[in-house]
Design a protein around this motif. Structure first.
Motif, PDB file in Angstrom:
ATOM      1  N   GLU A 105       0.908  -1.032   0.010  1.00  0.00           N
ATOM      2  CA  GLU A 105      -0.073   0.058   0.086  1.00  0.00           C
ATOM      3  C   GLU A 105       1.174   1.250   0.111  1.00  0.00           C
ATOM      4  OE1 GLU A 105      -3.031   0.205   3.054  1.00  0.00           O
ATOM      5  OE2 GLU A 105      -3.916  -1.943   2.497  1.00  0.00           O
ATOM      6  N   SER A 109      -0.796   2.816  -5.417  1.00  0.00           N
ATOM      7  CA  SER A 109      -2.001   1.675  -4.999  1.00  0.00           C
ATOM      8  C   SER A 109      -2.946   2.636  -4.762  1.00  0.00           C
ATOM      9  CB  SER A 109      -1.697   0.858  -3.988  1.00  0.00           C
ATOM     10  OG  SER A 109      -1.670   1.495  -2.825  1.00  0.00           O
ATOM     11  N   LYS A 110      -2.965   3.694  -3.867  1.00  0.00           N
ATOM     12  CA  LYS A 110      -4.183   4.563  -3.285  1.00  0.00           C
ATOM     13  C   LYS A 110      -4.679   5.099  -4.626  1.00  0.00           C
ATOM     14  CE  LYS A 110      -4.971   8.669  -0.594  1.00  0.00           C
ATOM     15  NZ  LYS A 110      -5.221   9.475  -1.747  1.00  0.00           N
TER      16      LYS A 110
END
Length: 426
Positions: A105, A109-110
């Motif tokens: 993360e 990825s966000k």
């Protein structure tokens, strides 16, 4: 494609190195080469992916900023590089979104999970095709609306790799036979040109090492053909730089020893020396520009001024350069061009020729620059470049009503280029 998250992370990191530089001062290609040099573990396919996506972001920066914010900020310098990377990826690979799996993360990825790419475009062409205001302001009324849009669209893609046969060593048919393992097609303009069907690094190819060809955009090859020198002509390439056009002139003169090359910045000539050795030229004279002005007054048969310019015709190859251009810098180029013409015209012999060239599509650097020069120098007259091109079997349709030549990048999928030829009256 494997390990997309890691490749996106590398692309974002590379883009940040260029993006955060004040005024994007360092060339994107140099930053990329240094980045890859420090990460030798990246394979060729990974490098190609990173390279393609990185330059996609550089090329489309103004459009992507508008798509992400709804506002026009040409450099988008307040946006997250990670978000820009994800946005560019989703636009370029719309079918891969559901197949990417993130194990870590982070910002990539966000944004990947939260951001949905929407394929919307502004009405303003300067934003849609990501060009700076200064370029738009100087070409929007200079060409037809269709020409402007096609030219800007063309500047978003590279013309590819163009070769020029070194006719001092070999002819084009024989070179083609020896490049049978390289996918190419014949040039669209020059009889000495070949174009690669897809990118390939030829620096280790036997034909390259033997000096049988040089890398040179096809429109740039027209400059030497317009000069059209005879072996006995005294030719001076006054802004020779790395020597691309010098090498062509040497081949056209069969290395007769009547070719002089120089540059305001002598350090630029180092590459010229290396090129000449590989291509087999032994008689190019390198003379300091101050000495040329002392000894060659009214003696030069052909004076080539490949003038410093905005480079707006080569944005397809060097997209980062467009973000360096502003009105002040453009005016500096225009003033420098005028000064080069004014301060060196006296070198041309009576009956001799002055050839002026730029890789620009801005009229003030080209046609208007030459008109200004001729208005002050009635001893010079414009002559048609088309007769010299026809001597080499080149016919360019729809241009002959003018004596000079302005090629826009979309016309032959080549660099944008300008060439004018002037004769000093006897």
């Amino acid at each position: 494609m494997k390990n997309i998250p890691l490749l996106l992370s590398h692309t974002s990191e590379l883009f940040s190195l260029w993006y955060r530089k004040e005024h994007h001062a360092k060339a994107a290609d140099k930053i990329k080469r240094q980045y890859f040099f420090e990460r030798k573990y990246l394979g060729s396919k990974d490098r190609r992916f990173i390279d393609d996506l990185f330059f996609n972001m550089v090329k489309n920066l103004r459009l992507y900023t508008w798509q992400l914010t709804g506002e026009d900020n040409a450099l988008g310098d307040k946006l997250s590089p990670e978000l820009l990377t994800v946005h560019a990826f989703k636009r370029t690979f719309p079918d891969h979104g559901d197949t990417v799996v993130f194990k870590i993360e982070d910002n990539i990825s966000k944004f990947f999970q939260e951001h949905e790419y929407k394929d919307v475009y502004p009405n303003e062409l300067k934003i849609k095709y990501s060009v700076p205001d200064v370029l738009w302001d100087h070409i929007k009324d200079a060409y037809s609306e269709q020409e402007v849009e096609e030219a800007l669209q063309s500047l978003l893609r590279s013309p590819g790799v163009h070769l020029r046969t070194n006719t001092q060593q070999i002819n084009t048919p024989r070179l083609m036979e020896n490049l049978s393992n390289v996918p190419f097609r014949l040039g669209a303009l020059s009889p000495e040109a070949l174009r690669l069907e897809k990118y390939q690094n030829l620096s280790q190819h036997p034909c390259y090492k033997k000096g049988w060809f040089e890398l040179q955009d096809e429109s740039s090859q027209l400059v030497g053909l317009v000069c059209n020198p005879k072996a006995e002509d005294l030719v001076v390439d006054l802004c020779a730089g790395a020597g691309g056009k010098t090498m062509h002139l040497a081949a056209l003169q069969k290395d007769s020893g009547n070719l002089v090359a120089t540059d305001k910045y002598p350090s630029r000539l180092k590459e010229l020396v290396i090129r000449a050795k590989r291509l087999g030229f032994r008689h190019i004279k390198l003379i300091p520009i101050e000495k040329i002005k002392r000894i060659y007054k009214e003696k030069v048969d052909i004076l080539l001024l490949d003038a410093p310019c905005s480079g707006t015709g080569v944005y397809g190859r060097h997209p980062d350069r467009k973000w360096e251009l502003n009105e002040e810098r453009l005016q500096n180029y225009i003033n420098e061009q005028a000064n080069i013409l004014e301060s060196n015209a006296f070198l041309v012999s009576k009956g001799g020729y002055l050839v002026y060239a730029t890789c620009s599509i801005i009229p003030e650097e080209n046609t208007l620059q030459i008109q200004n020069f001729l208005s002050k120098h009635p001893e010079f007259e414009m002559v048609s470049v088309y007769k010299d091109l026809e001597d080499h079997g080149i016919r360019i349709k729809g241009k002959q009503e003018k004596k000079d030549l302005q090629l826009l990048p979309h016309e032959y999928n080549s660099d944008g280029f300008y060439i004018a030829k002037m004769r000093r009256k006897s």
